[in-house]
Design an enzyme around this catalytic site. Structure first.
Site, mmCIF file in Angstrom:
data_model
loop_
_atom_site.group_PDB
_atom_site.id
_atom_site.type_symbol
_atom_site.label_atom_id
_atom_site.label_comp_id
_atom_site.label_asym_id
_atom_site.label_seq_id
_atom_site.Cartn_x
_atom_site.Cartn_y
_atom_site.Cartn_z
ATOM 1 N N HIS A 174 1.215 2.124 6.918
ATOM 2 C CA HIS A 174 1.495 1.002 7.810
ATOM 3 C C HIS A 174 1.694 -0.217 6.996
ATOM 4 C CE1 HIS A 174 1.294 3.631 11.444
ATOM 5 N NE2 HIS A 174 2.503 3.393 11.096
ATOM 6 N N GLU A 177 -1.488 -2.984 6.979
ATOM 7 C CA GLU A 177 -2.968 -2.810 6.973
ATOM 8 C C GLU A 177 -3.456 -2.680 5.609
ATOM 9 O OE1 GLU A 177 -2.324 0.998 9.169
ATOM 10 O OE2 GLU A 177 -1.577 0.162 10.941
ATOM 11 N N ARG A 250 5.469 8.455 12.349
ATOM 12 C CA ARG A 250 6.102 8.980 13.679
ATOM 13 C C ARG A 250 7.342 9.888 13.067
ATOM 14 N NH1 ARG A 250 2.309 6.614 14.803
ATOM 15 N NH2 ARG A 250 1.956 5.394 16.525
ATOM 16 N N TYR A 307 -6.013 -1.437 12.810
ATOM 17 C CA TYR A 307 -7.464 -1.752 12.796
ATOM 18 C C TYR A 307 -7.909 -0.832 13.995
ATOM 19 C CZ TYR A 307 -5.450 -5.136 15.958
ATOM 20 O OH TYR A 307 -4.729 -5.805 16.991
ATOM 21 N N GLU A 381 -9.191 4.394 11.712
ATOM 22 C CA GLU A 381 -8.697 2.935 11.848
ATOM 23 C C GLU A 381 -9.927 2.108 11.341
ATOM 24 O OE1 GLU A 381 -5.618 1.937 13.012
ATOM 25 O OE2 GLU A 381 -4.941 3.835 14.097
HETATM 26 ZN ZN LIG Z 1 -1.356 2.302 11.202
#
Ligand SMILES: [Zn+2]
Ligand SMILES: *[C@@H]1O[C@H](CO)[C@@H](O)[C@H](O)[C@H]1NC(C)=O
Ligand SMILES: *[C@@H]1O[C@H](CO)[C@@H](O)[C@H](O)[C@H]1NC(C)=O
Length: 415
Positions: A174, A177, A250, A307, A381
């Site tokens: 992602h 991040e 995903r 996070y 995370e």
């Molecule tokens: Zn992520």
């Protein structure tokens, strides 16, 4: 968050000075992060929220959504729910606290005091590898939509290259991040620079072959630096929509078709793609996992995100299924969380992904478990729990990478 004006003018100055930009950068001055409590049956409301929000920070969460909203849309979005609260008054000011991108040359520990451009991350890996040519190698596995090679570092110990089962670590799937890039790089840096002088580290490197890819979504990462700091997905288009990007996490071809853990809407933050595994980034990643499964096997897989401070394991796609070695997963995660907490007091929540956080389909750890035959599969995370969220200040990079490293050490010792 004092001197808002000064800070937001500062951040636009420093970003534009360092990163060449193709498009005008999104200005988040005055944008707010709003937490919206969701009613039980909420799919309609969620869609309306997605329409109004610039970004959803925790897509998939069923109890509440944290959304970034333009000042003029705050009233409209809060009117959709009965309960809401503002958790960040000015996203632009928070971005300023994140610090500037720093251009830098060699992998000294000071690398971990600032965020960096994608080009510099590649240089970091090459420079690090260059210092340890007899026990590391740069590798690539496929490439992104825009043709950037997915680039990682392979590290081995006294048994020689490829002699041990694999530990695979992926970062920055992602794009927004950024702390995950720094953390995965710190793992590689510690494994190589501490090998000669630290018996604990030497034993860990001698036990496994490590394959670490700090940025598995390079196009999204670059876009998050040039154009939209809060971009999440890759930069793939679909003919049916003007919206861009698949959520690579995903898109893995395992339980991808199960409903409820991803979106079929190309405009959503969790768009799953048109068919299972139809992103080139996912092709590269699953090729890597499959090859390692078929050679020495994968003992430990880590997908590093932010996070929320969670350590999660399969399954994401079903909240009632329990993985066959759930107790072992829990045991490693418990000890890792304790090791992290011992460094700095940071508390992690642990558990099976769906039951602990939210449902996710086509995600990496379900694939590495179900198809990759990995003994252990975890999602981390990282910091924090929402105060800064994705835009963790530069001053928190070192504390975060150091504590998370001890989590890795603990897991690899136990695995
Ligand atoms: Zn992520
Ligand atoms: C060796 O590395 C481990 C893992 O980071 C650490 O806990 C330990 O303190 C280090 N030992 C020395 C002597 O620095
Ligand atoms: C899966 O891994 C186990 C060891 O953890 C191994 O014994 C088994 O042969 C592997 N199966 C496949 C299909 O790779």
């Amino acid at each position: 968050m004092k001197s808002l004006l000064l800070l937001s003018s500062l951040v636009s100055y420093t970003y534009s000075a360092v990163v060449p930009r193709a498009e005008e950068q999104v200005d988040y001055s005055g944008f707010k992060v709003v937490r919206l409590e969701l009613p039980e049956a909420n799919s309609d409301i969620e869609a309306q929220i997605e329409e109004l929000a610039a970004h959803v920070l925790n897509p998939g969460k069923t109890s509440h959504l944290d959304v970034v909203v333009a000042p003029e849309s705050v009233d409209a979005v809060t009117a959709l729910v009965t309960e809401s609260s503002i958790i960040n008054e000015d996203v632009g000011a928070a971005l300023a606290e994140e610090g500037e991108l720093l251009i830098q040359e060699v992998p000294a520990e000071s690398w971990f005091t600032a965020y960096h451009s994608y080009a510099d991350h590649l240089t970091f890996l090459r420079d690090l590898q260059g210092g340890f040519t007899s026990q590391s190698e740069i590798f690539t596995t496929g490439s992104s939509v825009q043709g950037r090679a997915l680039t990682g570092i392979h590290i081995w110990g006294s048994g020689g290259k490829g002699s041990k089962p694999a530990v695979v670590i992926h970062g920055t799937v992602h794009a927004r991040e950024w702390i995950s890039t720094m953390t995965t790089e710190y793992f590689a840096w510690q494994l190589l620079t501490k090998y000669a002088g630290n018996a604990t580290v030497k034993a860990l490197v001698d036990k496994f072959d490590y394959y670490i890819i700090p940025v598995v979504n390079p196009d999204g990462f670059v876009y998050s630096q040039t154009t939209d700091r809060l971009w999440r997905k890759n930069r793939q288009t679909v003919s049916s929509s003007s919206c861009v990007g698949r959520d690579i996490n995903r898109n893995w071809p395992y339980k991808w078709e199960v409903p409820g853990g991803a979106s079929t809407n190309p405009c959503s933050e969790t768009y799953k793609g048109q068919t299972a595994g139809d992103s080139p980034e996912n092709l590269g990643l699953r090729t890597q996992i499959n090859q390692l499964r078929d050679s020495g096997g994968v003992t430990l897989y880590l997908d590093i995100h932010s996070y929320g401070q969670y350590i999660l394991w399969p399954y994401g796609y079903d909240c009632n299924l329990v993985v066959h070695n759930d107790a072992q997963h829990r045991s490693l995660a418990t000890r890792a969380a304790a090791a992290i907490r011992a460094v700095s007091g940071t508390r992690y929540t642990i558990g099976p992904a769906c039951a602990t956080l939210y449902a996710t389909t086509g995600d990496s750890t379900d694939y590495t478990d179900g198809v990759g035959n990995a003994t252990y599969s975890y999602t981390y995370e990282l910091r924090d729990t929402g105060n800064y969220g994705f835009t963790l200040p530069a001053s928190q990079i070192q504390p975060t990478v150091r504590e998370t490293w001890e989590g890795l050490v603990s897991m690899v010792k136990d695995a």
